[in-house]
Structures are given as structure tokens and as C-alpha cells.
Design a protein around this motif. Structure first.
Motif, PDB file in Angstrom:
ATOM      1  N   SER A  58       0.848  -1.188   0.000  1.00 38.55           N
ATOM      2  CA  SER A  58       0.000   0.000   0.000  1.00 38.55           C
ATOM      3  C   SER A  58       0.879   1.232   0.000  1.00 38.55           C
ATOM      4  O   SER A  58       1.988   1.213   0.539  1.00 38.55           O
ATOM      5  CB  SER A  58      -0.952   0.011   1.190  1.00 38.55           C
ATOM      6  OG  SER A  58      -0.243   0.186   2.391  1.00 38.55           O
ATOM      7  N   VAL A  59       0.397   2.266  -0.633  1.00 39.43           N
ATOM      8  CA  VAL A  59       1.103   3.531  -0.733  1.00 39.43           C
ATOM      9  C   VAL A  59       0.170   4.631  -0.274  1.00 39.43           C
ATOM     10  O   VAL A  59      -0.971   4.705  -0.739  1.00 39.43           O
ATOM     11  CB  VAL A  59       1.557   3.788  -2.184  1.00 39.43           C
ATOM     12  CG1 VAL A  59       2.288   5.123  -2.288  1.00 39.43           C
ATOM     13  CG2 VAL A  59       2.452   2.653  -2.674  1.00 39.43           C
ATOM     14  N   SER A  60       0.633   5.453   0.628  1.00 36.42           N
ATOM     15  CA  SER A  60      -0.192   6.544   1.166  1.00 36.42           C
ATOM     16  C   SER A  60       0.376   7.888   0.757  1.00 36.42           C
ATOM     17  O   SER A  60       1.554   8.158   0.974  1.00 36.42           O
ATOM     18  CB  SER A  60      -0.229   6.476   2.691  1.00 36.42           C
ATOM     19  OG  SER A  60      -0.830   5.290   3.130  1.00 36.42           O
ATOM     20  N   GLN A  61      -0.480   8.690   0.169  1.00 31.15           N
ATOM     21  CA  GLN A  61      -0.143  10.077  -0.097  1.00 31.15           C
ATOM     22  C   GLN A  61      -1.077  10.909   0.772  1.00 31.15           C
ATOM     23  O   GLN A  61      -2.282  10.886   0.586  1.00 31.15           O
ATOM     24  CB  GLN A  61      -0.331  10.413  -1.575  1.00 31.15           C
ATOM     25  CG  GLN A  61       0.685   9.746  -2.468  1.00 31.15           C
ATOM     26  CD  GLN A  61       0.525  10.134  -3.928  1.00 31.15           C
ATOM     27  OE1 GLN A  61       0.249   9.287  -4.773  1.00 31.15           O
ATOM     28  NE2 GLN A  61       0.717  11.396  -4.216  1.00 31.15           N
ATOM     29  N   HIS A  62      -0.508  11.605   1.722  1.00 25.99           N
ATOM     30  CA  HIS A  62      -1.326  12.226   2.750  1.00 25.99           C
ATOM     31  C   HIS A  62      -2.007  13.496   2.292  1.00 25.99           C
ATOM     32  O   HIS A  62      -3.038  13.897   2.819  1.00 25.99           O
ATOM     33  CB  HIS A  62      -0.467  12.513   3.980  1.00 25.99           C
ATOM     34  CG  HIS A  62       0.344  11.324   4.378  1.00 25.99           C
ATOM     35  ND1 HIS A  62      -0.238  10.163   4.817  1.00 25.99           N
ATOM     36  CD2 HIS A  62       1.670  11.089   4.341  1.00 25.99           C
ATOM     37  CE1 HIS A  62       0.721   9.283   5.066  1.00 25.99           C
ATOM     38  NE2 HIS A  62       1.877   9.810   4.788  1.00 25.99           N
ATOM     39  N   ASN A  63      -1.385  14.172   1.325  1.00 27.16           N
ATOM     40  CA  ASN A  63      -1.954  15.427   0.836  1.00 27.16           C
ATOM     41  C   ASN A  63      -2.751  15.128  -0.424  1.00 27.16           C
ATOM     42  O   ASN A  63      -2.182  14.703  -1.423  1.00 27.16           O
ATOM     43  CB  ASN A  63      -0.841  16.433   0.509  1.00 27.16           C
ATOM     44  CG  ASN A  63       0.224  16.473   1.573  1.00 27.16           C
ATOM     45  OD1 ASN A  63       1.298  15.916   1.421  1.00 27.16           O
ATOM     46  ND2 ASN A  63      -0.113  17.128   2.666  1.00 27.16           N
ATOM     47  N   HIS A  64      -4.064  15.340  -0.365  1.00 24.00           N
ATOM     48  CA  HIS A  64      -4.874  15.071  -1.548  1.00 24.00           C
ATOM     49  C   HIS A  64      -4.932  16.277  -2.482  1.00 24.00           C
ATOM     50  O   HIS A  64      -5.041  16.121  -3.692  1.00 24.00           O
ATOM     51  CB  HIS A  64      -6.286  14.666  -1.124  1.00 24.00           C
ATOM     52  CG  HIS A  64      -6.298  13.412  -0.317  1.00 24.00           C
ATOM     53  ND1 HIS A  64      -5.954  12.195  -0.855  1.00 24.00           N
ATOM     54  CD2 HIS A  64      -6.571  13.189   0.984  1.00 24.00           C
ATOM     55  CE1 HIS A  64      -6.033  11.269   0.087  1.00 24.00           C
ATOM     56  NE2 HIS A  64      -6.401  11.848   1.216  1.00 24.00           N
ATOM     57  N   HIS A  65      -4.886  17.463  -1.874  1.00 17.26           N
ATOM     58  CA  HIS A  65      -4.981  18.674  -2.675  1.00 17.26           C
ATOM     59  C   HIS A  65      -4.116  19.736  -2.010  1.00 17.26           C
ATOM     60  O   HIS A  65      -4.301  20.019  -0.821  1.00 17.26           O
ATOM     61  CB  HIS A  65      -6.439  19.136  -2.752  1.00 17.26           C
ATOM     62  CG  HIS A  65      -6.706  20.063  -3.892  1.00 17.26           C
ATOM     63  ND1 HIS A  65      -7.987  20.450  -4.255  1.00 17.26           N
ATOM     64  CD2 HIS A  65      -5.871  20.688  -4.760  1.00 17.26           C
ATOM     65  CE1 HIS A  65      -7.911  21.272  -5.296  1.00 17.26           C
ATOM     66  NE2 HIS A  65      -6.646  21.424  -5.619  1.00 17.26           N
ATOM     67  N   VAL A  66      -3.177  20.272  -2.779  1.00 15.06           N
ATOM     68  CA  VAL A  66      -2.263  21.290  -2.266  1.00 15.06           C
ATOM     69  C   VAL A  66      -2.359  22.520  -3.154  1.00 15.06           C
ATOM     70  O   VAL A  66      -2.323  22.400  -4.388  1.00 15.06           O
ATOM     71  CB  VAL A  66      -0.812  20.760  -2.254  1.00 15.06           C
ATOM     72  CG1 VAL A  66       0.159  21.855  -1.873  1.00 15.06           C
ATOM     73  CG2 VAL A  66      -0.688  19.573  -1.298  1.00 15.06           C
TER      74      VAL A  66
ATOM     75  N   TYR B  98       2.248  -0.269  -7.391  1.00 16.44           N
ATOM     76  CA  TYR B  98       1.206   0.117  -6.447  1.00 16.44           C
ATOM     77  C   TYR B  98       1.281   1.629  -6.304  1.00 16.44           C
ATOM     78  O   TYR B  98       2.333   2.171  -5.963  1.00 16.44           O
ATOM     79  CB  TYR B  98       1.421  -0.557  -5.086  1.00 16.44           C
ATOM     80  CG  TYR B  98       1.206  -2.047  -5.124  1.00 16.44           C
ATOM     81  CD1 TYR B  98       2.249  -2.903  -5.444  1.00 16.44           C
ATOM     82  CD2 TYR B  98      -0.047  -2.594  -4.846  1.00 16.44           C
ATOM     83  CE1 TYR B  98       2.052  -4.279  -5.492  1.00 16.44           C
ATOM     84  CE2 TYR B  98      -0.253  -3.955  -4.892  1.00 16.44           C
ATOM     85  CZ  TYR B  98       0.803  -4.789  -5.219  1.00 16.44           C
ATOM     86  OH  TYR B  98       0.606  -6.153  -5.274  1.00 16.44           O
ATOM     87  N   PHE B  99       0.170   2.275  -6.586  1.00 16.33           N
ATOM     88  CA  PHE B  99       0.134   3.728  -6.586  1.00 16.33           C
ATOM     89  C   PHE B  99      -0.579   4.270  -5.363  1.00 16.33           C
ATOM     90  O   PHE B  99      -1.488   3.637  -4.805  1.00 16.33           O
ATOM     91  CB  PHE B  99      -0.628   4.238  -7.818  1.00 16.33           C
ATOM     92  CG  PHE B  99       0.142   4.145  -9.107  1.00 16.33           C
ATOM     93  CD1 PHE B  99       0.105   2.987  -9.871  1.00 16.33           C
ATOM     94  CD2 PHE B  99       0.889   5.218  -9.555  1.00 16.33           C
ATOM     95  CE1 PHE B  99       0.811   2.902 -11.058  1.00 16.33           C
ATOM     96  CE2 PHE B  99       1.592   5.145 -10.755  1.00 16.33           C
ATOM     97  CZ  PHE B  99       1.557   3.985 -11.496  1.00 16.33           C
ATOM     98  N   GLY B 100      -0.179   5.472  -4.976  1.00 20.08           N
ATOM     99  CA  GLY B 100      -0.972   6.225  -4.030  1.00 20.08           C
ATOM    100  C   GLY B 100      -2.174   6.828  -4.737  1.00 20.08           C
ATOM    101  O   GLY B 100      -2.311   6.715  -5.955  1.00 20.08           O
TER     102      GLY B 100
END
Lengths: 111, 114
Positions: free
Chosen positions: A3-11, A100-102
Motif C-alpha cells: 500500500s502507498v499513502s499520499q497524505h496530501n490530496h490537494h495542495v 502500487y500507486f498512491g
């Protein structure tokens, strides 16, 4: 599965601001790490990649990323963003043949 | 060098219909992959061809999806019959090898099932 987590969805940033996009992954073995970018109306393009060696990786357009094994992180950075950096950014980990992508981070740079 | 191309760029169909997506990989790339992004979520792996053989189809959601790569060149992904939850962007990628290789992505096909 990884799993890959990208915490910022919109910057949202103003031009010349510094950028750091977070990426954490779950895979504990040998990793190949990637950042891809998708500019509006265009296809996914490779920004940079890490396979081994120097954990600080430099990519195209002034982007860099740092692999920190102890933190399972591969954050993307750019010291000074431009309006043309407006795009969606994807962190990815490869496990043999699969990427595996965020979930992606949309960056909006205001001129 | 031409990149990965996909056709069509957009497709709008009704539930129950059939749609076929096409991907042309970069010339000389034996490895071809299909991915899907649903509702702005993460891009997920569907399957992997090595030449004309399916190496890994562990990501295929169900038997309504059929992928082929006859002759080891272009690939098609057929959805039959399409359901609402199949809507999303379908990406194709290709690479020369697998290990220590970058996957090059196409522009995607945006599928909307009504």
C-alpha cells in the motif's frame, strides 16, 4: 499486497513557494520507488525513480525525492514551484511486475 | 520514439453494453500492463502480458473483463457486459523488461458507464 499513502490530496501554493509531498509505503523488502506526474490533459510521465544507491534522487524539472528507509518514506520536493507545475502527482512502489500507486496529490500553483 | 497510445480517449456506454479498449505499446517493449483508476482513487494493477502471454492477471476484477494480446503487439481489453462500477480511467503501460525498468504509461481511456 503493498500500500502507498499520499497524505496530501490537494495542495494549493503560490509561485515560488517550496513544495513537499508526502509518500509512505508499506513494503518492507527491496523497493523500487517512483514519482509520476500527470499534467492536465496529458499522460502519466516519470518524474524520478529510486532503485538503489544515493537516497537523494534528482529528477526532471527541478524535482527531487529522498528515500528514508527507516520511515518507509519517499517524499517529493521542489524548492520553488512554478505555475506550470500544476498537475496531479502520484507516488508508486514496484513489487516485481506490479506498480502500487498512491491516490494522487493534486497541486494547484497560483500565479 | 513514439509513446504508448490508447484508443479511444473517451467512451460513454450504457450498462449492459460491450466496450473494447485498445493499447499500442512502445515498439520493442515485450511487457504490457493494464491499470485502472476508479473515482479518483489510486491507480490499480489489472494484468501484465509478456509478449502474447498473460504473466499475471491477479488484478482483473471479474470474468466480465477479457484482455488479449494476439501476436504480442497491441492489446485489447474488453468489458462485457459493462456495469456502472466499471467507470473510470483505464491506463496501459509498457516496458522493455521487468526488473529495474520504468513503465511508460499511455494517456488512458476514460470510460463512463451510464
Amino acid at each position: 499486497a503493498q500500500s502507498v499513502s499520499q497524505h496530501n490530496h490537494h495542495v494549493i501554493l503560490s509561485e515560488a513557494a517550496s513544495l513537499e509531498l508526502g509518500c509512505n509505503y508499506s513494503y518492507g523488502g527491496t523497493v523500487n520507488l517512483f514519482w509520476y506526474v500527470q499534467y492536465p490533459g496529458q499522460h502519466l510521465q516519470l518524474l524520478l525513480k529510486y532503485f538503489s544507491g544515493d537516497p537523494l534522487v534528482k529528477g526532471i524539472k527541478g524535482f527531487e525525492a529522498e528515500f528514508i528507509k527507516s520511515k518507509f518514506s519517499f517524499n517529493l520536493r521542489k524548492p520553488s514551484v512554478q505555475w506550470s507545475d500544476t498537475a496531479e502527482y502520484f507516488c508508486a512502489v514496484r513489487d516485481f511486475n506490479k506498480f502500487y500507486f498512491g491516490s494522487g496529490t493534486k497541486l494547484n500553483v497560483k500565479p | 520514439e513514439a509513446g504508448v497510445t490508447q484508443f479511444p480517449s473517451h467512451s460513454v456506454i450504457e450498462k449492459g453494453q460491450t466496450v473494447t479498449l485498445r493499447c499500442d505499446p512502445i515498439s520493442g517493449h515485450d511487457n504490457l500492463y493494464w491499470y485502472r483508476r476508479v473515482m479518483g482513487k489510486e491507480i490499480k494493477f489489472l494484468l501484465h502480458f509478456v509478449k502474447e502471454s498473460k504473466q499475471d492477471e491477479s488484478g482483473m476484477p471479474n470474468n466480465r473483463f477479457l484482455a488479449e494480446r494476439t501476436g504480442g503487439t497491441y492489446s485489447t481489453l474488453k468489458v462485457q457486459p459493462a456495469e456502472l462500477e466499471d467507470s473510470g480511467v483505464y491506463f496501459c503501460a509498457s516496458s522493455r523488461g521487468v526488473l529495474q525498468e520504468t513503465q511508460y504509461f499511455g494517456p488512458g481511456t476514460r470510460l463512463l458507464v451510464l
